[in-house]
Design a protein around this motif. Structure first.
Motif, PDB file in Angstrom:
ATOM      1  N   ASN A 103      -8.751   5.062   3.869  1.00 16.18           N
ATOM      2  CA  ASN A 103      -7.764   5.733   4.721  1.00 16.18           C
ATOM      3  C   ASN A 103      -6.720   6.493   3.915  1.00 16.18           C
ATOM      4  N   GLY A 104      -6.946   6.622   2.591  1.00 14.77           N
ATOM      5  CA  GLY A 104      -6.049   7.425   1.762  1.00 14.77           C
ATOM      6  C   GLY A 104      -4.897   6.672   1.150  1.00 14.77           C
ATOM      7  N   THR A 105      -4.922   5.336   1.196  1.00 10.07           N
ATOM      8  CA  THR A 105      -3.870   4.530   0.580  1.00 10.07           C
ATOM      9  C   THR A 105      -4.441   3.766  -0.608  1.00 10.07           C
ATOM     10  N   GLU A 106      -3.540   3.219  -1.401  1.00  6.32           N
ATOM     11  CA  GLU A 106      -3.977   2.388  -2.517  1.00  6.32           C
ATOM     12  C   GLU A 106      -3.002   1.234  -2.709  1.00  6.32           C
ATOM     13  N   PHE A 115      -6.355  11.271  -4.079  1.00 12.12           N
ATOM     14  CA  PHE A 115      -7.356  10.657  -3.206  1.00 12.12           C
ATOM     15  C   PHE A 115      -8.601  11.524  -3.069  1.00 12.12           C
ATOM     16  N   ARG A 136       0.831  -1.193   0.000  1.00 16.30           N
ATOM     17  CA  ARG A 136       0.000   0.000   0.000  1.00 16.30           C
ATOM     18  C   ARG A 136       0.872   1.251   0.000  1.00 16.30           C
ATOM     19  N   VAL A 137       0.455   2.215  -0.790  1.00 17.67           N
ATOM     20  CA  VAL A 137       1.134   3.509  -0.850  1.00 17.67           C
ATOM     21  C   VAL A 137       0.075   4.595  -0.744  1.00 17.67           C
ATOM     22  N   ARG A 138       0.523   5.827  -0.565  1.00 21.15           N
ATOM     23  CA  ARG A 138      -0.425   6.938  -0.504  1.00 21.15           C
ATOM     24  C   ARG A 138      -1.175   7.043  -1.827  1.00 21.15           C
ATOM     25  N   ALA A 139      -2.487   7.144  -1.749  1.00 16.28           N
ATOM     26  CA  ALA A 139      -3.315   7.158  -2.955  1.00 16.28           C
ATOM     27  C   ALA A 139      -3.133   8.462  -3.726  1.00 16.28           C
ATOM     28  N   LYS A 140      -2.889   8.326  -5.012  1.00 20.33           N
ATOM     29  CA  LYS A 140      -2.765   9.489  -5.875  1.00 20.33           C
ATOM     30  C   LYS A 140      -4.155  10.077  -6.114  1.00 20.33           C
TER      31      LYS A 140
END
Length: 394
Positions: free
Chosen positions: A222-225, A150, A144-148
């Protein structure tokens, strides 16, 4: 009796002689042990161990005798009253709490792990266990990484929570791979996620067998993807007893008839070099399209709708189960007081007033979209002075 066989009278015994006779002396009774005596004896055994072994006894060892002393020492340390009784015997400072090892080397040198690692029973021997094969390589396991972007998905999650609360949507058990499609919402371990994209099918050879998989773009609330494979998501859903969001009255099998993408709300920024436009801070166009935004923007640089200049897409909200045109109209009404007041001339020399451009911060637009989809917007208005959405006066 004398040597010649005659009896001689015996000298009379004095009173002292009689009193000193061992036969008349009663043995001393053993001194009764007190609780303090017992504690002192018990503690002295611990002291003797320290003196002999050069270390404290451990209550974690497998050696029964030492473990007994170690547990006894733990008891003294935990009981202030008992510790006070034997404190005068504590020549090695045993009653003080043992300091934590400063490093792993200190821990190993202390020797406390020796008995734990000495596996006489063979319970730690795993040589006969089957080898667990990891079919997927490290680069195929998604993290999981920070969602682009978001902010484009956040309104969807808020809307779904509202629809769950009002009963429009409900949660159903995950039933299989056929549910993993673009536009579907799942709940895994209490976190909602959204299948934003399904990639092309790829064929991988795993363990000598050919398997087909699809990469997903899975966005979490939660803002991740994550870019996990569809089969990996299926495994996670089964393991966590995941759920799928389904419109009330529909089963999971016909979820795709209930969740339909109805269009896009997009936010554009002008790249115009006209000073009247370039010097305006927070100028954005809010529009909608039933096709991809890229197709909609063809020829923008020559159209007065786009201020006769190139534009860039700063947000693209995909809308489900609601008419995008209705959402666009609501946004235009919310920001009506800050609509761009500008007249342009089109290529045919006609005056044109672009009606979809607004002077409003982008984060406020994002918030408005979320509030419209959740229904909160009815209680708010945009204040052009504070540049914020404010609650309507009661």
């Amino acid at each position: 009796m004398s040597e010649n066989g005659t009896f001689e009278p015996r000298a009379p015994l004095s009173l002292d002689d009689i009193l000193d006779d061992d036969l008349l002396t009663a043995p001393e009774k053993p001194k009764k042990l007190t609780a303090s005596d017992r504690m002192e004896r018990a503690f002295l055994e611990i002291v003797q161990f320290r003196r002999t072994e050069g270390r404290r006894p451990s209550s974690q060892t497998r050696k029964i005798a030492e473990r007994k002393l170690g547990a006894r020492l733990d008891g003294f340390q935990a009981n202030d009253a008992a510790a006070e009784v034997v404190a005068h015997l504590d020549e090695f400072g045993l009653l003080e709490a043992a300091s934590a090892p400063a490093s792993i080397d200190d821990l190993l040198e202390a020797g406390d792990l020796d008995d734990l690692l000495a596996d006489e029973s063979g319970i730690l021997d795993i040589s006969d266990l089957p080898v667990v094969k990891r079919p997927e390589s490290a680069d195929s396991i998604a993290q999981r990484v920070r969602a682009k972007d978001f902010e484009q998905f956040e309104p969807l999650f808020k809307a779904k929570h509202v629809e769950l609360q009002d009963g429009t949507f409900t949660l159903k058990p995950f039933t299989g791979m056929d549910l993993i499609r673009e536009g579907v919402f799942f709940v895994i371990n209490g976190v909602m996620c959204f299948v934003a994209e399904v990639g092309e099918t790829v064929e991988l050879v795993i363990g000598g067998e050919s398997r087909k998989k699809q990469r997903l773009r899975l966005v979490f609330e939660n803002g991740t993807e994550s870019a996990m494979y569809d089969k990996s998501l299926q495994t996670r859903m089964y393991e966590a007893q995941g759920q799928v969001l389904t419109r009330t009255g529909h089963g999971p099998e016909d979820i795709f008839d209930a969740d339909i993408e109805s269009g896009h709300i997009y936010v554009l920024e002008s790249m115009s070099t006209d000073p009247l436009i370039a010097n305006l801070k927070d100028l954005y166009k809010i529009g909608f399209s039933t096709t991809s935004v890229e197709k909609r923007l063809k020829g923008a640089s020559t159209s007065p709708t786009y201020l006769m200049a190139p534009v860039i897409v700063v947000a693209d909200y995909r809308v489900y189960n609601v008419k995008a045109s209705t959402l666009e109209a609501l946004l235009h009404r919310v920001f009506a007081d800050v609509r761009l007041d500008l007249t342009q001339v089109d290529r045919k020399g006609r005056d044109y007033d672009p009606s979809e451009w607004f002077v409003v911060p982008r984060d406020v637009i994002n918030r408005a979209v979320a509030m419209i989809m959740s229904g909160e917007i009815i209680d708010y208005v945009y204040d052009r002075d504070s540049r914020q959405l404010e609650r309507r006066p009661a």
